[in-house]
Motif scaffolding. Structure first.
Motif, short mmCIF file in Angstrom:
data_model
loop_
_atom_site.label_atom_id
_atom_site.label_comp_id
_atom_site.label_asym_id
_atom_site.label_seq_id
_atom_site.Cartn_x
_atom_site.Cartn_y
_atom_site.Cartn_z
N PHE A 149 44.46 33.57 29.62
CA PHE A 149 43.94 34.41 30.70
C PHE A 149 43.22 33.51 31.70
O PHE A 149 42.51 32.59 31.31
CB PHE A 149 42.96 35.45 30.15
CG PHE A 149 43.62 36.50 29.31
CD1 PHE A 149 44.12 37.65 29.89
CD2 PHE A 149 43.74 36.35 27.93
CE1 PHE A 149 44.72 38.63 29.12
CE2 PHE A 149 44.34 37.33 27.16
CZ PHE A 149 44.84 38.47 27.75
N LEU A 150 43.41 33.77 32.98
CA LEU A 150 42.75 32.99 34.03
C LEU A 150 41.51 33.71 34.51
O LEU A 150 41.52 34.93 34.73
CB LEU A 150 43.71 32.77 35.20
CG LEU A 150 45.01 32.04 34.86
CD1 LEU A 150 45.87 31.91 36.11
CD2 LEU A 150 44.72 30.67 34.27
N GLY A 151 40.45 32.95 34.70
CA GLY A 151 39.21 33.51 35.23
C GLY A 151 38.70 34.65 34.37
O GLY A 151 38.65 34.57 33.14
N CYS A 152 38.36 35.76 35.02
CA CYS A 152 37.81 36.92 34.31
C CYS A 152 38.90 37.96 34.05
O CYS A 152 38.59 39.13 33.79
CB CYS A 152 36.66 37.51 35.10
SG CYS A 152 37.10 38.09 36.73
N SER A 153 40.17 37.56 34.06
CA SER A 153 41.27 38.53 33.92
C SER A 153 41.25 39.25 32.58
O SER A 153 41.61 40.43 32.52
CB SER A 153 42.62 37.85 34.15
OG SER A 153 42.82 36.80 33.23
#
Length: 90
Positions: A24-28
């Motif tokens: 998952f990228l960032g806060c995804s």
């Protein structure tokens, strides 16, 4: 007459499915979990299909972003939720 085949669900290779890792990228991931249980469960099922090397059934390709980019869709309570995924090979 040829047997009907589903164009969306297929294995990339033969043999038992190999479960791929999800990144998952960032806060995804947090944003996915905040969508509510029904939407999260539907997207989770589609992500699990992708982990097994399948093209998720409830998806549509986004060729403008690349050959292995798909949009997952879920209608719930008069809203449509979207989740974009990129499937890589390793």
């Amino acid at each position: 007459m040829a047997a009907a085949q589903s164009p969306k669900v297929r294995h990339e290779s033969t043999g038992p499915p190999v479960i791929k890792t999800i990144r998952f990228l960032g806060c995804s991931r947090k944003e996915l979990m905040d969508l509510g249980p029904e939407v999260c469960k539907a997207f989770g099922h589609a992500l699990h299909e992708a982990q097994q090397g399948l093209i998720p059934y409830a998806s549509k390709p986004l060729p403008q972003f690349g050959a292995k980019v798909f949009e997952l869709l879920k209608d719930h309570d008069t809203n449509t939720y979207r989740c974009n995924i990129f499937i890589t090979q390793y």
